[in-house]
Design a protein around this motif. Structure first.
Motif, mmCIF file in Angstrom:
data_model
loop_
_atom_site.group_PDB
_atom_site.id
_atom_site.type_symbol
_atom_site.label_atom_id
_atom_site.label_comp_id
_atom_site.label_asym_id
_atom_site.label_seq_id
_atom_site.Cartn_x
_atom_site.Cartn_y
_atom_site.Cartn_z
ATOM 1 N N THR A 107 0.836 -1.199 0.000
ATOM 2 C CA THR A 107 0.000 0.000 0.000
ATOM 3 C C THR A 107 0.876 1.256 0.000
ATOM 4 O O THR A 107 0.621 2.225 0.723
ATOM 5 C CB THR A 107 -0.929 0.008 1.225
ATOM 6 N N ILE A 132 -0.738 -5.268 2.810
ATOM 7 C CA ILE A 132 -1.462 -4.106 3.305
ATOM 8 C C ILE A 132 -0.760 -3.562 4.546
ATOM 9 O O ILE A 132 -1.019 -3.987 5.670
ATOM 10 C CB ILE A 132 -2.932 -4.466 3.599
ATOM 11 N N ILE A 135 -4.291 0.552 5.910
ATOM 12 C CA ILE A 135 -5.592 0.383 5.285
ATOM 13 C C ILE A 135 -6.102 1.747 4.836
ATOM 14 O O ILE A 135 -6.361 2.631 5.656
ATOM 15 C CB ILE A 135 -6.591 -0.275 6.253
ATOM 16 N N THR A 170 -0.804 -8.589 6.183
ATOM 17 C CA THR A 170 -0.912 -7.348 6.944
ATOM 18 C C THR A 170 -0.089 -7.460 8.215
ATOM 19 O O THR A 170 0.610 -8.455 8.425
ATOM 20 C CB THR A 170 -2.377 -6.978 7.216
#
Length: 393
Positions: A107, A132, A135, A170
């Motif tokens: 990201t 990720i 978020i 994540t």
């Protein structure tokens, strides 16, 4: 090279040597994987990457496709958005040109680039790994409220991207649950803690001064105005403990002004990760302020470096956040409510010797092992190679 079947693309706007944690980790992965695959890195160039690779004798066997960076963390929102669009176009062109069979993207930057990767992977039947780290657009919305229509559109796009990925990675269990709730994905989501910046333990200070450091982004999520007001009150009431700040961000000038006002406050500006690690190891306490809301969508990057520095962590946040739980579970320091009175009293308590240090984990060997580069790269390699046993369900 021609006999290698797997073609892997690593996409991360921030890269080594300017971003020494994730950038260094991805470079090490790429160097290692280059023995088995055709591997390329698509990134933005802040420091003439080709000359840096040559100078440090890095990147053998890896092909780099850098594009010019037009913004930095302190740039305005419009400039950063335009830069993200420029990078998105660059990513698409390189993917079409090199035709990788597996694509890893994080990201950084969010939403637009992962969406382009998803589109490419759909049409090319390539494997899609989505890491990720934050978020979005929720994390951005905490900083600067996003137009409601734009927010919902970006959230819908990113949720679609999440559902289409072959593998999701994540940082925390709280972020994993947030991802599931907002995207309704049924895909497994692996948890992979970011490593600490790489440095020699022997280079860290073995004796500590009673005082506080802050190393990281002095941005809108770090409660800098609260820190400044509490430190000002502490100093105005005769407080003598030192506070040393390092890092850039929108509140850099405010910290510079604070340092000019009080002799026991120092602002060093932006320093290298190695210098930051040494600085944190010099003082007893490291400040970790974070807005509660954003802990659902991100995790402070400087936390792992604080672990290795040996400093006790003063987490300035709500006690039910993932940051507070991490500090408490690992006995790394204290949780201070994010209000001026509590923070002021904490500073005074530290100065007067009112902290029971015996309850803290000083050695932290198990946690240090989990946050090492070796563990991160080994697990990332398994995940990108889509070994199902590497998932943490």
């Amino acid at each position: 090279m021609s006999d290698k079947k797997e073609k892997i693309a690593i996409i991360n706007r921030s890269f080594w040597p300017v971003y020494p944690v994730i950038g260094e980790a991805l470079l090490r992965y790429a160097e290692r994987e280059s023995f088995h695959s055709n591997i390329c890195v698509i990134m933005q160039d802040h420091a003439n990457i080709r000359s840096q690779l040559l100078k440090h004798k890095r990147g053998d066997g890896v092909r780099f496709f850098p594009c010019k960076a037009w913004s930095v963390s302190g740039s305005g929102v419009i400039r950063r958005v335009l830069d993200a669009i420029f990078f998105m176009v660059w990513v698409l062109l390189v993917l079409i040109w090199k035709r990788p069979t597996k694509v890893y993207v994080s990201t950084d930057p969010p939403v637009l680039v992962p969406f382009i990767v998803m589109v490419y992977c759909k049409f090319s039947s390539s494997k899609f790994i989505y890491h990720i780290q934050d978020i979005h657009p929720e994390a951005a919305d905490v900083v600067i409220p996003v137009n409601k229509f734009m927010f919902n559109a970006l959230k819908g796009i990113d949720s679609l991207v999440i559902r289409q990925a072959d593998l999701l990675i994540t940082i925390t269990t709280e972020m994993r649950e947030e991802i599931r709730t907002r995207s309704h994905t049924i895909k497994p989501i692996a948890i992979l803690s970011n490593p600490s910046v790489s440095f020699e333990q022997s280079s860290l200070s073995q004796s500590k001064k009673l005082g506080f450091t802050f190393c990281g982004n002095a941005g809108r999520l770090q409660r800098i105005p609260l820190l400044i007001s509490s430190i000002s009150r502490y100093c105005d009431n005769g407080g003598k403990l030192p506070f040393v700040f390092a890092g850039a961000g929108v509140y850099a000038q405010s910290l510079r002004d604070l340092a000019k006002k009080y002799p026991n406050v120092e602002y060093l500006g932006q320093i290298s990760s190695e210098e930051a690690a040494k600085l944190s190891s010099t003082f007893t306490w490291a400040l970790l302020p974070i807005e509660d809301e954003v802990t659902r969508f991100a995790f402070p990057s400087k936390s792992s470096s604080y672990v290795f520095s040996g400093a006790f962590i003063a987490a300035i946040c709500g006690e039910h956040t993932s940051v507070a739980e991490w500090v408490s579970e690992n006995k790394l320091g204290s949780i201070i409510p994010a209000d001026a009175d509590s923070l002021f009293k904490f500073f005074q308590q530290v100065e007067k010797g009112g902290i029971d240090y015996s309850i803290f984990n000083i050695e932290r060997e198990e946690l240090k092992s989990k946050l090492s580069f070796a563990v991160f790269i080994k697990k990332l390699t398994k995940l990108i190679n889509l070994e199902r046993s590497a998932y943490e369900k």
